[in-house]
Structure formats: C-alpha cells, structure tokens
Design an enzyme around this catalytic site. Structure first.
Site, PDB file in Angstrom:
ATOM      1  N   ASP A 108     -16.855  30.726 -35.476  1.00  0.00           N
ATOM      2  CA  ASP A 108     -16.600  29.323 -35.175  1.00  0.00           C
ATOM      3  C   ASP A 108     -17.839  28.626 -34.623  1.00  0.00           C
ATOM      4  OD1 ASP A 108     -14.043  29.590 -35.971  1.00  0.00           O
ATOM      5  OD2 ASP A 108     -13.143  29.623 -33.985  1.00  0.00           O
ATOM      6  N   ASP A 125       0.815  -1.222   0.000  1.00  0.00           N
ATOM      7  CA  ASP A 125       0.000   0.000   0.000  1.00  0.00           C
ATOM      8  C   ASP A 125       0.846   1.269   0.000  1.00  0.00           C
ATOM      9  OD1 ASP A 125      -2.249  -1.506  -0.012  1.00  0.00           O
ATOM     10  OD2 ASP A 125      -2.762  -1.245   2.093  1.00  0.00           O
ATOM     11  N   GLY A 164     -11.286  17.842 -34.761  1.00  0.00           N
ATOM     12  CA  GLY A 164     -12.007  16.678 -35.264  1.00  0.00           C
ATOM     13  C   GLY A 164     -12.601  16.930 -36.633  1.00  0.00           C
ATOM     14  N   LEU A 165     -13.141  18.134 -36.846  1.00  0.00           N
ATOM     15  CA  LEU A 165     -13.676  18.473 -38.164  1.00  0.00           C
ATOM     16  C   LEU A 165     -12.561  18.516 -39.197  1.00  0.00           C
ATOM     17  CD1 LEU A 165     -16.197  21.229 -37.077  1.00  0.00           C
ATOM     18  CD2 LEU A 165     -16.791  19.059 -38.153  1.00  0.00           C
TER      19      LEU A 165
END
Length: 519
Positions: free
Chosen positions: A274, A36, A409-410
C-alpha cells in the site's frame, strides 16, 4: 473580541470545567449569567458522558445587576456544598461575570465552608481554554499536594488527561501498559477520574509522566520544585517517540527499558505494498501543539509523507511550533482564525489534511481528504471502541486513521475517472452479469451534465468561475484530474484565461494553461 462561527478554544472557564468534569468529588461553582450555562451540552452530547458535569451556576439575570450579585454567589455556593458534599470546591467567574468584578474567590473564603475552597483567577479576555485547564489543575495541585515519603515500589503519577480530550481515556490505558511492562506502578492518574484526596497523594510517586503539556505542565513543574519529582518530556505518540518515552521513563525510574512489540503492526504496514502509492503525499498539519509536533515527525519519518505546512492554535506553544517549522522548512501558522487556516491550506494545495474538526469541514469544502489528530473534535471522535493515539496500539490506530482517507480518496478518483466508461457508467448493470447488463443509454454515453459534487470555487472574483464559462469538453477533461489537485488546476486555468482576456474555457485553453504552468 470578534464574531465567529467557530473557535478552536473557548474561554478559560471552559478549561476549568474540563478539569472539574474529569475529576470526582470536586465541584465547580461558576459565577455566570444564564447564557454561559452550556457545560451539560459539551460533556453529555459531545463526549457522551454518563453523568452531568459537576458545575453549579449562579445564573444571574439582567435585573439582578442593580442588586447584590455577590449575595447570589454566596447563596449558590452554600447550596452547592449542602447538596453535593464535595471533597473540595473550585470557584471562579465566566467571561461575562468577570466584568462585574464580584471576586468569587474572596467571597467563598468568607463563608467557612468545611472543605478546601480553591479560587481561580482566569483572565477571560487575555487567555483561553487550554490556559484555563492548565491553571486550574495547577491551583488544585498547589492547594492539595504536599511532599511525603515515596512508595516502597517504583511508581509514577500520570498527569494531564481530562474531559473532552482527544482519546485521553484510551491513552491512559496504553501508557499504563507501557509502564507495567517495565515493572513501574501507577500511583495516581490525574485529573482524569481522580478525587481531591488522590491529589494529596501525588507526592508519594517517584516521578511524573506528563501526557499533555497543554493541560498539566504547570502542575508538573510545581511538583518537580516542591516534591522533587522529575517529569517526562517525551510524548509517546508514534513508534519512534514511544521508544524514546520508554527509554526516558526507565532512566528517570532506574529500571530496565523493557518493551513488548508484539502488538505493533505499523512499521510493517507502512512498508507494505500500500505504501508504494502513499509515499511522498503532501500533508498539512494543524491542531494543538502536542499533537502537531508528534504528527509531523510521524508523517515524515514513519509514513514517508511530505509536510507542506503546519501550525497550532494555542499561542502558548508558538515558539516550539516555529522551531519545528524551521526544521521542516515550512512556514509556521500560529492562529485561532479558521479562515486563515483555510486560506493556508488552499494555498498549499496538500493531498491530505491532518487537523481538528474544523479542518475536516475545510477538507470537505476543498475536496481534500482529512484525518483528525487533535481536539477540538466532535462526537465521532469519542468512539466506544478502544482507539488510543499513544503507545504501540496508538501507532497502529494512527496508521489506519491517516491511510484510509487516502486509499478511499484514490478509489473515489478511479470511480469518477471511469464513470463515463461504457461498462461502468451509472446506468450499467453489475459487470459480473456479463451480457445481461442493460445497454447504456445515449445520455450515459455522452453525459453533458455536471456532477452534483462541484469543485470548490476560488475566492478571488477576478479569476473565479463566476466570470468564466467552462465548455462541456473542458469540464469533462477537468474531472479526469485527481480530485486533490483538481481545485488548483481549475484556479490556474481560470487565471490563465483571465490573463489572456478569455471568457470561455475550451479544451485547448485547458491544455495551454497546463503547458504554461509546467514551464
């Protein structure tokens, strides 16, 4: 108990470690076996702290279990005091050591150590990390803080930030700035960088600013009851919440709610060009309750997103998350099982995920952009730069953090759409060189190979790609579908083909499936 490769929260003694590591002059003596002892790894590698956490372990072994493990604890506790000379000590047991029931708190009280020794009772098999941090800070405040005369000027305590928190260091500076603009001083920030001596001065403030209910709500309630200090209920994450926070603090302290909006750029950016192709994006939220509640309202009210799912992993806040889900008319997901979260995300098919480090991994597997909004996080979310989540600058940071995955992503989708174009394929030269670009090869004009980045395969074997053959024309057409809905299109087409008894998916099958599900 269950075996898993990921957990959103550790056992409660990890929460106690986070409080101890955040403070100065406090030492944590932890009754624990060798396995631990991982505090150093958590705080120096992930959070990149420049000092080791103030935790001393008894590190008993299997052969010690037949002997006096209580004696091992007492020796370790005395050695820790002699070496570090802390202003106060907290003592407790790890989840494994709890099974041998040595009662570290009772043992420490018999040792006559000349500083406050605060015992922690953290039920490892019923509660988890956030409970551990909240309970630890509460016990420290309960033991050390007392009512006292108020400061002559109006001051507040900032309570809640601690080690391994999501942007806690920078949030403190942002909240301080909001307070200073109204002429309100800061008495104590705790537990972050506070000493036990600072905790004794908590009662001098006029009110408490509660930054993170997961870690300090019990302490805030105790101070309200014992010292007569009201505490804030609004978390200043997002533009609207920051306005509400300023108004609430001003009312509690009896001052004018002054605001300096010169640094705030998020409202203009969210109304900019945007945003015209970002409005209405479907998002799924998961994390700790505080950040999910704030993020849901930012997503809907400030970004124009559509929330299609939300949830949290800390069950202590399940009621408030369920109320929020009813407000958004979506199901509430209360779980600490990452596989359930992945299934819910896959079913919702969002265009972006707002979550923790695990949701970032889930997003990669499913081909969905992800922005991190909540702990637990990895090293990249402890930046060297100033990057808060709260206040005006926090609103700017959130806008950038959420929008960039969608924008990139686009861009990625456009690149994949035009990859087979005669001018933009992989073997073509730079387009600005004009006629000097090499001619595309025959293979580039008619690429039959599948991209290395494969779409995620669905889980159900009866409709999965392992029993379906996609013909090349259908595969190429599938790639023209945006990546954030491509997985759903693939699953629907394969289900349609299975229902029709087809083993091969042609271009016609793809179009027929599209028409079928469009009805």
């Amino acid at each position: 108990m269950k075996l898993t490769v990921w957990t959103y929260e550790g056992p409660p003694h990890v929460g106690a470690m986070r409080v101890a590591t955040a403070m100065k002059g406090l030492h944590y003596v932890l009754h624990a076996p060798q396995g631990d002892t991982y505090a150093d790894l958590l705080f120096t590698m992930i959070e990149r702290r420049d000092h080791r956490p103030p935790v001393t372990y008894t590190t008993f072994e299997g052969r010690d279990l037949g002997e006096d493990t209580a004696g091992i604890f007492k020796v370790t506790c005395q050695e820790a005091y002699d070496r570090f000379k802390p202003q106060a000590i907290i003592v407790g047991a790890s989840c494994t050591a709890e099974l041998i029931q040595d009662d570290p708190g009772g043992l420490a009280e018999t040792m006559q150590i000349p500083v406050p020794v605060i015992p922690l009772e953290l039920p490892s098999y019923q509660r988890k990390e956030n409970f551990g941090s909240d309970e630890t800070f509460y016990q420290i405040v309960k033991s050390l803080a007392r009512p006292m005369d108020r400061t002559p000027e109006v001051t507040v305590n900032i309570i809640g930030p601690l080690a391994l928190g999501f942007r806690h260091r920078d949030d403190i500076e942002e909240v301080k700035g909001l307070l200073y603009e109204m002429g309100i001083g800061v008495n104590v920030v705790a537990p972050f960088d506070a000493t036990p001596e600072d905790i004794t001065r908590l009662g001098a403030a006029h009110a408490n600013v509660l930054m993170y209910p997961e870690h300090a709500e019990s302490a805030a309630r105790h101070l309200e009851r014992i010292c007569g200090q009201p505490y804030t209920k609004t978390i200043p994450i997002g533009v609207a919440a920051t306005h509400e926070f300023v108004a609430e603090v001003a009312q509690l302290c009896g001052v004018e709610p002054r605001k300096d909006l010169s640094r705030l750029r998020q409202p203009w950016w969210s109304k900019s060009v945007d945003s015209t192709y970002l409005t209405g994006k479907r998002v799924f939220l998961f994390g700790d309750a505080t950040h999910v509640k704030a993020a849901a309202r930012i997503a809907r009210d400030e970004m124009g997103f559509e929330v299609v799912g939300l949830g949290c992993y800390n069950r202590e806040f399940a009621r408030s998350i369920r109320e929020l889900a009813r407000e958004f008319d979506v199901p509430a997901l209360i779980t600490d099982d990452y596989l359930e979260v992945e299934k819910a995300i896959e079913d919702a098919s969002p265009e972006m995920i707002l979550g923790t480090q695990m949701e970032r991994h889930i997003g990669k597997r499913l081909g969905i952009p992800c922005a991190v909004i909540s702990a637990p996080v990895h090293v990249q979310d402890f930046p060297a730069r100033y990057s808060p989540q709260m206040g005006w600058e926090g609103a700017n940071v959130i806008f950038d953090t959420w929008i960039h995955p969608l924008v990139m992503g686009l861009e990625e989708h456009l690149l994949s759409m035009f990859r087979e174009d005669f001018e933009f394929h992989d073997e073509a030269g730079p387009s600005h060189h004009g006629g000097h670009s090499p001619k595309p090869s025959e293979a580039a004009r008619t690429p039959d190979k599948v991209e290395e980045r494969a779409d995620p395969a669905p889980e159900a074997p009866q409709t999965g790609s392992d029993v379906m053959v996609w013909l090349s024309e259908a595969e190429k057409e599938l790639k023209k579908i945006p990546f954030f809905v491509r997985g759903k299109a693939r699953r629907n087409t394969e289900k349609f083909a299975a229902d029709q008894g087809l083993q091969e998916i042609s271009l016609d099958t793809l179009y027929e499936a599209k028409a079928h599900y469009a009805r």
